[in-house]
Design a protein around this motif. Sequence first.
Motif, PDB file in Angstrom:
ATOM      1  N   VAL A 404      -8.121  18.424  50.633  1.00 47.37           N
ATOM      2  CA  VAL A 404      -7.334  19.658  50.631  1.00 47.37           C
ATOM      3  C   VAL A 404      -8.299  20.853  50.555  1.00 47.37           C
ATOM      4  O   VAL A 404      -9.251  20.828  49.769  1.00 47.37           O
ATOM      5  CB  VAL A 404      -6.355  19.669  49.443  1.00 47.37           C
ATOM      6  CG1 VAL A 404      -5.625  20.998  49.352  1.00 47.37           C
ATOM      7  CG2 VAL A 404      -5.362  18.526  49.584  1.00 47.37           C
ATOM      8  N   PRO A 405      -8.088  21.890  51.357  1.00 41.07           N
ATOM      9  CA  PRO A 405      -9.047  22.997  51.421  1.00 41.07           C
ATOM     10  C   PRO A 405      -9.329  23.684  50.094  1.00 41.07           C
ATOM     11  O   PRO A 405     -10.440  24.140  49.851  1.00 41.07           O
ATOM     12  CB  PRO A 405      -8.396  23.969  52.412  1.00 41.07           C
ATOM     13  CG  PRO A 405      -7.554  23.100  53.281  1.00 41.07           C
ATOM     14  CD  PRO A 405      -7.026  22.021  52.378  1.00 41.07           C
ATOM     15  N   ASN A 406      -8.330  23.786  49.200  1.00 47.77           N
ATOM     16  CA  ASN A 406      -8.522  24.447  47.911  1.00 47.77           C
ATOM     17  C   ASN A 406      -8.082  23.533  46.774  1.00 47.77           C
ATOM     18  O   ASN A 406      -7.174  22.720  46.934  1.00 47.77           O
ATOM     19  CB  ASN A 406      -7.680  25.733  47.824  1.00 47.77           C
ATOM     20  CG  ASN A 406      -8.063  26.745  48.861  1.00 47.77           C
ATOM     21  OD1 ASN A 406      -9.189  27.224  48.891  1.00 47.77           O
ATOM     22  ND2 ASN A 406      -7.120  27.086  49.740  1.00 47.77           N
ATOM     23  N   SER A 407      -8.724  23.682  45.618  1.00 48.04           N
ATOM     24  CA  SER A 407      -8.278  22.974  44.419  1.00 48.04           C
ATOM     25  C   SER A 407      -8.558  23.832  43.199  1.00 48.04           C
ATOM     26  O   SER A 407      -9.493  24.640  43.195  1.00 48.04           O
ATOM     27  CB  SER A 407      -8.978  21.616  44.280  1.00 48.04           C
ATOM     28  OG  SER A 407     -10.357  21.776  44.007  1.00 48.04           O
ATOM     29  N   CYS A 408      -7.719  23.658  42.172  1.00 42.74           N
ATOM     30  CA  CYS A 408      -7.857  24.419  40.924  1.00 42.74           C
ATOM     31  C   CYS A 408      -7.674  23.472  39.745  1.00 42.74           C
ATOM     32  O   CYS A 408      -6.601  22.870  39.583  1.00 42.74           O
ATOM     33  CB  CYS A 408      -6.797  25.520  40.848  1.00 42.74           C
ATOM     34  SG  CYS A 408      -6.904  26.797  42.120  1.00 42.74           S
ATOM     35  N   ARG A 409      -8.699  23.338  38.932  1.00 43.07           N
ATOM     36  CA  ARG A 409      -8.629  22.470  37.764  1.00 43.07           C
ATOM     37  C   ARG A 409      -7.711  23.081  36.713  1.00 43.07           C
ATOM     38  O   ARG A 409      -7.765  24.276  36.441  1.00 43.07           O
ATOM     39  CB  ARG A 409     -10.042  22.286  37.202  1.00 43.07           C
ATOM     40  CG  ARG A 409     -10.145  21.693  35.818  1.00 43.07           C
ATOM     41  CD  ARG A 409     -10.004  20.203  35.763  1.00 43.07           C
ATOM     42  NE  ARG A 409     -10.834  19.452  36.664  1.00 43.07           N
ATOM     43  CZ  ARG A 409     -10.668  18.151  36.873  1.00 43.07           C
ATOM     44  NH1 ARG A 409      -9.700  17.505  36.249  1.00 43.07           N
ATOM     45  NH2 ARG A 409     -11.446  17.507  37.721  1.00 43.07           N
ATOM     46  N   ALA A 410      -6.841  22.245  36.132  1.00 42.19           N
ATOM     47  CA  ALA A 410      -5.946  22.709  35.065  1.00 42.19           C
ATOM     48  C   ALA A 410      -5.539  21.527  34.214  1.00 42.19           C
ATOM     49  O   ALA A 410      -5.555  20.378  34.666  1.00 42.19           O
ATOM     50  CB  ALA A 410      -4.716  23.398  35.648  1.00 42.19           C
ATOM     51  N   GLY A 411      -5.146  21.795  32.977  1.00 50.60           N
ATOM     52  CA  GLY A 411      -4.723  20.745  32.065  1.00 50.60           C
ATOM     53  C   GLY A 411      -3.238  20.468  32.158  1.00 50.60           C
ATOM     54  O   GLY A 411      -2.485  21.180  32.828  1.00 50.60           O
ATOM     55  N   ARG A 427       0.805  27.693  35.236  1.00 49.44           N
ATOM     56  CA  ARG A 427       0.169  29.011  35.197  1.00 49.44           C
ATOM     57  C   ARG A 427      -0.955  29.095  36.229  1.00 49.44           C
ATOM     58  O   ARG A 427      -1.099  30.098  36.947  1.00 49.44           O
ATOM     59  CB  ARG A 427      -0.397  29.264  33.791  1.00 49.44           C
ATOM     60  CG  ARG A 427      -1.076  30.602  33.575  1.00 49.44           C
ATOM     61  CD  ARG A 427      -0.074  31.733  33.596  1.00 49.44           C
ATOM     62  NE  ARG A 427      -0.020  32.393  34.891  1.00 49.44           N
ATOM     63  CZ  ARG A 427       0.978  33.170  35.283  1.00 49.44           C
ATOM     64  NH1 ARG A 427       2.026  33.361  34.509  1.00 49.44           N
ATOM     65  NH2 ARG A 427       0.958  33.731  36.459  1.00 49.44           N
ATOM     66  N   THR A 428      -1.757  28.030  36.340  1.00 49.27           N
ATOM     67  CA  THR A 428      -2.864  28.016  37.302  1.00 49.27           C
ATOM     68  C   THR A 428      -2.338  28.005  38.737  1.00 49.27           C
ATOM     69  O   THR A 428      -2.906  28.634  39.632  1.00 49.27           O
ATOM     70  CB  THR A 428      -3.770  26.812  37.055  1.00 49.27           C
ATOM     71  OG1 THR A 428      -4.265  26.866  35.709  1.00 49.27           O
ATOM     72  CG2 THR A 428      -4.963  26.802  38.011  1.00 49.27           C
ATOM     73  N   ALA A 429      -1.236  27.283  38.964  1.00 51.80           N
ATOM     74  CA  ALA A 429      -0.635  27.279  40.302  1.00 51.80           C
ATOM     75  C   ALA A 429      -0.164  28.676  40.680  1.00 51.80           C
ATOM     76  O   ALA A 429      -0.343  29.120  41.830  1.00 51.80           O
ATOM     77  CB  ALA A 429       0.525  26.292  40.342  1.00 51.80           C
ATOM     78  N   LEU A 430       0.451  29.381  39.742  1.00 52.80           N
ATOM     79  CA  LEU A 430       0.876  30.752  40.009  1.00 52.80           C
ATOM     80  C   LEU A 430      -0.323  31.648  40.311  1.00 52.80           C
ATOM     81  O   LEU A 430      -0.254  32.518  41.182  1.00 52.80           O
ATOM     82  CB  LEU A 430       1.666  31.297  38.821  1.00 52.80           C
ATOM     83  CG  LEU A 430       3.056  30.683  38.607  1.00 52.80           C
ATOM     84  CD1 LEU A 430       3.625  31.104  37.250  1.00 52.80           C
ATOM     85  CD2 LEU A 430       4.005  31.080  39.732  1.00 52.80           C
ATOM     86  N   ASP A 431      -1.426  31.414  39.598  1.00 49.16           N
ATOM     87  CA  ASP A 431      -2.641  32.180  39.864  1.00 49.16           C
ATOM     88  C   ASP A 431      -3.131  31.954  41.288  1.00 49.16           C
ATOM     89  O   ASP A 431      -3.514  32.901  41.992  1.00 49.16           O
ATOM     90  CB  ASP A 431      -3.740  31.809  38.869  1.00 49.16           C
ATOM     91  CG  ASP A 431      -3.486  32.351  37.473  1.00 49.16           C
ATOM     92  OD1 ASP A 431      -2.654  33.266  37.342  1.00 49.16           O
ATOM     93  OD2 ASP A 431      -4.114  31.851  36.515  1.00 49.16           O
ATOM     94  N   PHE A 432      -3.129  30.690  41.731  1.00 49.20           N
ATOM     95  CA  PHE A 432      -3.558  30.414  43.110  1.00 49.20           C
ATOM     96  C   PHE A 432      -2.656  31.117  44.113  1.00 49.20           C
ATOM     97  O   PHE A 432      -3.133  31.757  45.062  1.00 49.20           O
ATOM     98  CB  PHE A 432      -3.565  28.910  43.395  1.00 49.20           C
ATOM     99  CG  PHE A 432      -3.678  28.615  44.863  1.00 49.20           C
ATOM    100  CD1 PHE A 432      -4.892  28.737  45.528  1.00 49.20           C
ATOM    101  CD2 PHE A 432      -2.548  28.265  45.604  1.00 49.20           C
ATOM    102  CE1 PHE A 432      -4.995  28.517  46.900  1.00 49.20           C
ATOM    103  CE2 PHE A 432      -2.634  28.024  46.971  1.00 49.20           C
ATOM    104  CZ  PHE A 432      -3.865  28.158  47.624  1.00 49.20           C
ATOM    105  N   ALA A 434      -1.022  33.720  43.781  1.00 50.52           N
ATOM    106  CA  ALA A 434      -1.228  35.168  43.721  1.00 50.52           C
ATOM    107  C   ALA A 434      -2.611  35.583  44.208  1.00 50.52           C
ATOM    108  O   ALA A 434      -2.920  36.778  44.246  1.00 50.52           O
ATOM    109  CB  ALA A 434      -1.018  35.654  42.289  1.00 50.52           C
ATOM    110  N   GLY A 435      -3.439  34.617  44.574  1.00 47.17           N
ATOM    111  CA  GLY A 435      -4.772  34.943  45.070  1.00 47.17           C
ATOM    112  C   GLY A 435      -5.810  35.124  43.997  1.00 47.17           C
ATOM    113  O   GLY A 435      -6.925  35.585  44.275  1.00 47.17           O
ATOM    114  N   ARG A 436      -5.455  34.749  42.742  1.00 50.60           N
ATOM    115  CA  ARG A 436      -6.425  34.882  41.660  1.00 50.60           C
ATOM    116  C   ARG A 436      -7.374  33.680  41.660  1.00 50.60           C
ATOM    117  O   ARG A 436      -7.028  32.596  42.122  1.00 50.60           O
ATOM    118  CB  ARG A 436      -5.698  35.009  40.320  1.00 50.60           C
ATOM    119  CG  ARG A 436      -4.874  36.293  40.210  1.00 50.60           C
ATOM    120  CD  ARG A 436      -4.248  36.477  38.840  1.00 50.60           C
ATOM    121  NE  ARG A 436      -3.065  35.656  38.636  1.00 50.60           N
ATOM    122  CZ  ARG A 436      -1.825  36.052  38.892  1.00 50.60           C
ATOM    123  NH1 ARG A 436      -1.597  37.257  39.405  1.00 50.60           N
ATOM    124  NH2 ARG A 436      -0.798  35.258  38.636  1.00 50.60           N
ATOM    125  N   SER A 437      -8.554  33.848  41.138  1.00 48.29           N
ATOM    126  CA  SER A 437      -9.591  32.816  41.203  1.00 48.29           C
ATOM    127  C   SER A 437      -9.302  31.676  40.239  1.00 48.29           C
ATOM    128  O   SER A 437      -8.558  31.826  39.261  1.00 48.29           O
ATOM    129  CB  SER A 437     -10.960  33.422  40.879  1.00 48.29           C
ATOM    130  OG  SER A 437     -10.979  33.941  39.561  1.00 48.29           O
TER     131      SER A 437
END
Length: 482
Positions: A404-411, A427-432, A434-437
């Motif tokens: 997958v082109p992007n991934s965000c680590r979260a608990g 919360r991390t999914a919402l950040d992604f 919204a374009g947040r890092s």
Amino acid sequence: MNAARTALSSVLAIALASCGGGGSSTTPPTGGGGGTPPATGGCSLAAQQDFADNVLNEWYLFPDLLASVNRSSVTTLQAYLDARVAPARAVSRDRGFTFATSIAEENALISSGSSAGFGIRLFYDTAANRVFVTEAFEGANGLAAGLDRGTEITAIGTTANPLQSVSSLMASGGPQAVVNALGPTTAGTARVLRFIQQPGGPTIERSVTKTDFALDPVSDRYGAVILNDGPKRVGYINLRTFIVADASNQLRSAFGQFRAQGVSEVIIDLRYNGGGLVEVAEVMGDLLGSGRTGQVFGRTVLRASKSALNTTRTFRSEANAIAPTRLAFITTSASASASELIANAMIPYLGTNMALVGGNTFGKPVGQDGFDLAACDLRIRALTFQTVNANGQGEYFNGLAGVVPNSCRAGDDITRPLGDTNEASIRTALDFLAGRSCTPIAGSPKGADEAQRARSGLDLPDRLPLMSDRPRAGQFEVPGMF
């Protein structure tokens, strides 16, 4: 012979994965064939082994990775299946994905979500050996008794005096001792549980009885909601399993809400979802595919001798379909099979506008068909096919994080309800969206050679599903379910 195609997992066999998770269908593969019942022998182990050989020799996806086995060296059909597919397991192509189960139990689960238990999902902390409820199912006695996400079970007994502490059970016999203390998976089984509802909450002792209950694939509490992130409205859907056939209609209803509200960004929470029916994953794809009717959703590939049965599935029109502009899949190593299939299928169409959030997936781009020996209530789930997306991607045996082109680590924050905008992964999914890092997911799931991990498909860093050494059909498909 009857075959049902699943994209199960575990998952979990390992289960799920025990299954192991994979992909399944409720219709047999065209062509019939393997799985012809033996002419003699009834339901003896030898007769079941004959049946298994018929299935594997004709249909197994990796025929060059089947071993010859001395039948006298094993005492159960599952042990025989494990030995026959050992070469495939050694190269991480079959991590508990080929297994034996009950026709009646699995059919009940598929048709109505029917199972017997408290109606809770249990995980245990692998370092501290503590047992927690990660989810409670509506309509079952567990939730009615006060057990819900974040509850810690600290002691178990058949009566209030005496209770055995979870710590002592773990010390004496590990997770299986806790499973044994919880009793058989049959309606009418009662246990006294001591539990803490939340960290710092009250300690309660209560008798809870296992009953037959219907697992709702999309929770009425948090399964489909619209989240507010500032002025933006985001669709959130939590799918517990793909194995219940009615999940398709529940997904249609959920996406109808999203479409009516003009939602164009969606979070799909599959964090504990080890897979299930391929056709349910295909319906989810159609609901995410407005404007793509006729384009390739994915391809199913069988062994070379069965290549005439390879198929291509295109997006189909769905009245409630949306055209998402950004998409986040919440996953863990418990997310397998059909969960991975749907995420992989969307890569060619969403590209950098989609991400995995949480942890890497299990790594199961393959699925099973079910072959029935009806007189023995025996279904063999054999690894028979691989799925690829429109770009031909389908080698994610190490998980989707590298695909997958992007991934965000979260608990996975079990102190907050699912569907809560402050829960860590949401919360991390919402950040992604919204374009947040965010911090990318690194690494891949560990191998699942261990018996339990091979059967549930899970290998979370600090938490594993509580699984019986011999899980029933419900636990095969919904790891940690009691």
